[in-house]
Design a protein around this motif. Structure first.
Motif, PDB file in Angstrom:
ATOM      1  N   VAL A   1       0.852  -1.121   0.070  1.00  0.00           N
ATOM      2  CA  VAL A   1      -0.043   0.134  -0.204  1.00  0.00           C
ATOM      3  C   VAL A   1       0.811   1.123   0.144  1.00  0.00           C
ATOM      4  N   GLU A   2       0.731   1.997  -0.949  1.00  0.00           N
ATOM      5  CA  GLU A   2       1.504   3.234  -1.178  1.00  0.00           C
ATOM      6  C   GLU A   2       0.692   4.547  -0.369  1.00  0.00           C
ATOM      7  N   SER A   3      -0.460   4.415  -0.592  1.00  0.00           N
ATOM      8  CA  SER A   3      -1.050   5.670   0.431  1.00  0.00           C
ATOM      9  C   SER A   3      -2.639   5.102   0.624  1.00  0.00           C
TER      10      SER A   3
ATOM     11  N   ASP B   1       1.367  -1.550  -7.266  1.00  0.00           N
ATOM     12  CA  ASP B   1       1.011  -1.797  -8.816  1.00  0.00           C
ATOM     13  C   ASP B   1       0.139  -0.582  -9.435  1.00  0.00           C
ATOM     14  N   GLY B   2      -0.372   0.409  -8.692  1.00  0.00           N
ATOM     15  CA  GLY B   2      -1.364   1.415  -9.411  1.00  0.00           C
ATOM     16  C   GLY B   2      -2.492   1.088  -8.925  1.00  0.00           C
ATOM     17  N   THR B   3      -3.126  -0.177  -8.673  1.00  0.00           N
ATOM     18  CA  THR B   3      -4.647  -0.264  -8.564  1.00  0.00           C
ATOM     19  C   THR B   3      -4.999   0.506  -7.322  1.00  0.00           C
ATOM     20  N   ASP B   4      -6.363   0.970  -7.332  1.00  0.00           N
ATOM     21  CA  ASP B   4      -7.155   1.621  -6.378  1.00  0.00           C
ATOM     22  C   ASP B   4      -8.106   0.902  -5.851  1.00  0.00           C
ATOM     23  N   TRP B   5      -8.130   0.629  -4.647  1.00  0.00           N
ATOM     24  CA  TRP B   5      -8.978  -0.152  -3.730  1.00  0.00           C
ATOM     25  C   TRP B   5     -10.078   0.625  -2.915  1.00  0.00           C
TER      26      TRP B   5
END
Length: 79
Positions: free
Chosen positions: A22-24, A43-47
């Motif tokens: 988790v980046e942010s 990986d750039g996916t948003d959850w």
């Protein structure tokens, strides 16, 4: 890892869903009285993370959340 994710154990849930880091994370708002957060993975996916009143959490890709009628994953800054 952002504090909310680490403190609630949601990091494990996100990892099981395919998020390897988790980046942010940020608060999105409320949906029917339930707080909603978003997490961006390495990986750039948003959850989308919707926290229920009994301590449960629904975790889904933001795109799927919006298709299901949940608020947009557009975030509000958090402290």
């Amino acid at each position: 890892m952002p504090r909310l994710i680490a403190a609630t154990g949601l990091g494990l849930v996100l990892a099981l869903a395919g998020c390897q880091g988790v980046e942010s994370s940020a608060y999105v708002g409320e949906h029917q009285g339930a707080p909603m957060w978003t997490a961006r993975c390495s990986d750039g996916t948003d959850w989308a993370i919707l926290l229920g009143p009994t301590g449960t959490a629904q975790v889904m890709l933001c795109e799927a959340a919006e298709q299901a009628g949940l608020p947009s994953c557009a975030t509000r800054p958090t402290a």
